[in-house]
Design an enzyme around this catalytic site. Sequence first.
Site, mmCIF file in Angstrom:
data_model
loop_
_atom_site.group_PDB
_atom_site.id
_atom_site.type_symbol
_atom_site.label_atom_id
_atom_site.label_comp_id
_atom_site.label_asym_id
_atom_site.label_seq_id
_atom_site.Cartn_x
_atom_site.Cartn_y
_atom_site.Cartn_z
ATOM 1 N N SER A 85 3.929 7.817 -2.087
ATOM 2 C CA SER A 85 3.194 6.704 -1.657
ATOM 3 C C SER A 85 4.853 5.921 -1.806
ATOM 4 C CB SER A 85 1.748 6.300 -2.216
ATOM 5 O OG SER A 85 1.837 4.053 -2.001
ATOM 6 N N TYR A 91 -1.559 5.953 -10.908
ATOM 7 C CA TYR A 91 -1.442 5.725 -9.755
ATOM 8 C C TYR A 91 -0.167 5.957 -8.535
ATOM 9 C CZ TYR A 91 -2.206 6.126 -3.580
ATOM 10 O OH TYR A 91 -1.076 6.427 -2.511
#
Length: 248
Positions: free
Chosen positions: A138, A153
Amino acid sequence: MFDLDGRVAIVTGASSGLGVAVARALAGFGARVAVVARRLDRLTELAKEIDGAAVTCDLSDLDQVRTVVPAVAEQLGRPEILVNGAGSMFTYERAESEPLDASRRTVDLNLLAPFLLAQDVQPHMLAVGRGTIINISSISGRVGIPGIPQASYAASKAGLSGLTSELAVQWARHSIRVNTVAPGFFRSEITGPLYDSERSTEYLRRNTPLPMEGSAEDITGAVVWLASDAGRYVTGQTIVVDGGWTAR
């Protein structure tokens, strides 16, 4: 160059969103695809559609993770493509308040599960004489995103790029390539709330240079390229597909 005819592929996180799109794309270029996730009903439907195999697994349970590759090898043969697409956030708390158990679950699913799958698939790739591993990361692993707390994350996704570089160097002599694709924002189960209000969608439009909304299908081209011989001289890289978000 993009032909994947007869190659066995594993795609995790294949019950929704990007995982489904990747599984369909690889199958479309001839791969025999094993789709892996928790939701058997969705996997069964997708496996039937692409003439693949469904393997159920809770990828946040590291003991279950070790069952995936043997199951795929038994059903389809030796895998030589691995796409680590499963990932999630288990907390939306700010960094100073992140619960430890949520942070551990995030790291287990987003970083340790891909590493274990890579370990398990490597002997099969050695036997075949080639292989390619593609980790789905990401842009959160490269830049902070204002207003969206995601410390563990982001750390887990940044860790994928480090893991990618190290595995690429260690396994290059075996013709095993390891790369990461880092998507920007697109509609998914994780990002769904961002698209629920005009304020948040305007924020995304304002910060994405390309004048279009991203979709899962926009990511699949990079994955197919890296999975195929078209990307045979590419390894150890993190390919960002974000509409220009990180180029600002």
